[in-house]
Design an enzyme around this catalytic site. Structure first.
Site, PDB file in Angstrom:
ATOM      1  N   ASN A 133     -36.795 -18.625 -27.281  1.00 48.12           N
ATOM      2  CA  ASN A 133     -36.543 -20.000 -26.857  1.00 48.12           C
ATOM      3  C   ASN A 133     -37.636 -20.923 -27.423  1.00 48.12           C
ATOM      4  O   ASN A 133     -38.783 -20.890 -26.973  1.00 48.12           O
ATOM      5  CB  ASN A 133     -36.532 -20.030 -25.319  1.00 48.12           C
ATOM      6  CG  ASN A 133     -36.199 -21.391 -24.755  1.00 48.12           C
ATOM      7  OD1 ASN A 133     -36.577 -22.409 -25.314  1.00 48.12           O
ATOM      8  ND2 ASN A 133     -35.499 -21.410 -23.635  1.00 48.12           N
ATOM      9  N   ASP A 178     -40.180 -15.516 -17.714  1.00 45.50           N
ATOM     10  CA  ASP A 178     -38.812 -15.510 -17.220  1.00 45.50           C
ATOM     11  C   ASP A 178     -38.660 -16.647 -16.222  1.00 45.50           C
ATOM     12  O   ASP A 178     -39.515 -16.847 -15.359  1.00 45.50           O
ATOM     13  CB  ASP A 178     -38.450 -14.174 -16.568  1.00 45.50           C
ATOM     14  CG  ASP A 178     -36.946 -14.021 -16.513  1.00 45.50           C
ATOM     15  OD1 ASP A 178     -36.301 -14.113 -17.574  1.00 45.50           O
ATOM     16  OD2 ASP A 178     -36.404 -13.838 -15.412  1.00 45.50           O
ATOM     17  N   LYS A 188     -42.969 -33.740 -18.623  1.00 48.71           N
ATOM     18  CA  LYS A 188     -42.295 -32.585 -17.999  1.00 48.71           C
ATOM     19  C   LYS A 188     -43.337 -31.550 -17.583  1.00 48.71           C
ATOM     20  O   LYS A 188     -43.271 -30.992 -16.492  1.00 48.71           O
ATOM     21  CB  LYS A 188     -41.272 -31.964 -18.970  1.00 48.71           C
ATOM     22  CG  LYS A 188     -40.582 -30.739 -18.383  1.00 48.71           C
ATOM     23  CD  LYS A 188     -39.607 -30.054 -19.324  1.00 48.71           C
ATOM     24  CE  LYS A 188     -39.148 -28.719 -18.746  1.00 48.71           C
ATOM     25  NZ  LYS A 188     -38.306 -27.931 -19.647  1.00 48.71           N
TER      26      LYS A 188
HETATM   27  P1  IMP Z   1     -34.723 -17.328 -19.310  1.00 46.46           P
HETATM   28  O1  IMP Z   1     -36.089 -17.356 -18.693  1.00 46.46           O
HETATM   29  O2  IMP Z   1     -34.816 -17.490 -20.787  1.00 46.46           O
HETATM   30  O3  IMP Z   1     -33.913 -16.155 -18.849  1.00 46.46           O
HETATM   31  O4  IMP Z   1     -34.019 -18.676 -18.823  1.00 46.46           O
HETATM   32  C1  IMP Z   1     -32.956 -18.724 -17.927  1.00 46.46           C
HETATM   33  C2  IMP Z   1     -32.137 -19.970 -18.140  1.00 46.46           C
HETATM   34  O5  IMP Z   1     -32.805 -21.056 -17.544  1.00 46.46           O
HETATM   35  C3  IMP Z   1     -31.858 -20.336 -19.588  1.00 46.46           C
HETATM   36  O6  IMP Z   1     -30.544 -20.836 -19.690  1.00 46.46           O
HETATM   37  C4  IMP Z   1     -32.846 -21.439 -19.861  1.00 46.46           C
HETATM   38  O7  IMP Z   1     -32.361 -22.341 -20.820  1.00 46.46           O
HETATM   39  C5  IMP Z   1     -32.974 -22.087 -18.489  1.00 46.46           C
HETATM   40  N1  IMP Z   1     -34.318 -22.641 -18.331  1.00 46.46           N
HETATM   41  C6  IMP Z   1     -35.472 -21.969 -18.286  1.00 46.46           C
HETATM   42  N2  IMP Z   1     -36.504 -22.830 -18.199  1.00 46.46           N
HETATM   43  C7  IMP Z   1     -35.960 -24.057 -18.198  1.00 46.46           C
HETATM   44  C8  IMP Z   1     -36.518 -25.356 -18.172  1.00 46.46           C
HETATM   45  O8  IMP Z   1     -37.733 -25.562 -18.156  1.00 46.46           O
HETATM   46  N3  IMP Z   1     -35.647 -26.370 -18.189  1.00 46.46           N
HETATM   47  C9  IMP Z   1     -34.290 -26.191 -18.230  1.00 46.46           C
HETATM   48  N4  IMP Z   1     -33.715 -25.009 -18.284  1.00 46.46           N
HETATM   49  C10 IMP Z   1     -34.548 -23.940 -18.274  1.00 46.46           C
END
Ligand code: IMP
Length: 210
Positions: free
Chosen positions: A13, A79, A178
């Site tokens: 990401n 995560d 943010k």
């Molecule tokens: P993961 O930690 O990559 O599994 O994220 C889980 C989901 O939450 C993903 O769809 C990310 O895009 C979303 N997500 C994680 N952090 C943020 C953030 O700071 N803002 C918006 N969406 C987030």
């Protein structure tokens, strides 16, 4: 920059990567993304109801991947999840899947007509420094907006209005703003404070003693 102060962030990401750099670069920590054949590395996540368990498993997988090419640097994973009160915390640990399938428009639809818009983001950073595993958590409370607003950030940013932030969504803020309020900003700050308190670089001897 001194390689000793470099932390490899294993993430696919680029938004997370930018935010980690913004938070930690000013403190002399160089955050590099770990790439294999020029590609971001995506780690398969386990199914668990706890972000921390997911982060721990991710960290161990990341360390294995990174150690195959280098065993000298600190390794970091993260995560995160989006927890909506009215949906008993859903999508939570399923946030990534729900974002890819329902998307933010799907969330808006599910919450149509629902008064309680309370939600929060949570994140766990896992970091491996020498032989030690460390975890840092951050949370940001707010509301789910009725429509997507703003173009900055990523993921659920256009539909999340943090309690501090004058009613704007994360996607209406620049990354510095943010970071002041966000779950990730808080977890990064906890990591930075920990490292500073122990007055060391990520690869110093003290930190390697668990
Ligand atoms: P993961 O930690 O990559 O599994 O994220 C889980 C989901 O939450 C993903 O769809 C990310 O895009 C979303 N997500 C994680 N952090 C943020 C953030 O700071 N803002 C918006 N969406 C987030």
């Amino acid at each position: 920059m001194d390689e000793k102060r470099t932390i490899l962030f294993v993430t696919s990401n680029s938004g997370k990567l930018d935010e980690a750099r913004l938070a930690l670069n000013p403190f002399g920590l160089n955050i590099e993304s770990f790439r294999f054949n020029e590609e971001f590395t995506k780690i398969e996540e386990i199914q668990s109801s706890e972000l921390r368990h997911v982060a721990k498993d991710k960290l161990r997988k990341a360390v294995t991947i990174v150690n195959n090419s280098s065993n000298k640097l600190g390794v970091m994973v993260e995560d995160a999840g989006f927890f909506i009160d009215e949906l008993d915390g859903f999508p939570g640990v399923y946030s990534s899947y729900v974002h890819e399938t329902l998307g933010i428009q799907g969330i808006i639809k599910i919450l149509t007509g629902i008064e309680n818009r309370d939600a929060c983001f949570k994140c766990v950073i896992g970091i491996h420094l020498d032989d030690e595993e460390l975890f840092f958590e951050g949370e940001c409370k707010g509301q789910v907006s009725g429509k997507a607003v703003g173009t900055n950030g990523f993921g659920y940013d256009p539909i999340f209005i943090p309690d501090e932030g004058n009613g704007r969504t994360f996607a209406e803020m620049n990354s510095k703003e943010k970071q002041k309020f966000s779950h990730r900003g808080k977890a990064m700050e906890a990591l930075r404070a920990y490292l500073q308190q122990r007055n060391q670089s990520p690869t110093s001897n003290q930190c390697s003693e668990s």
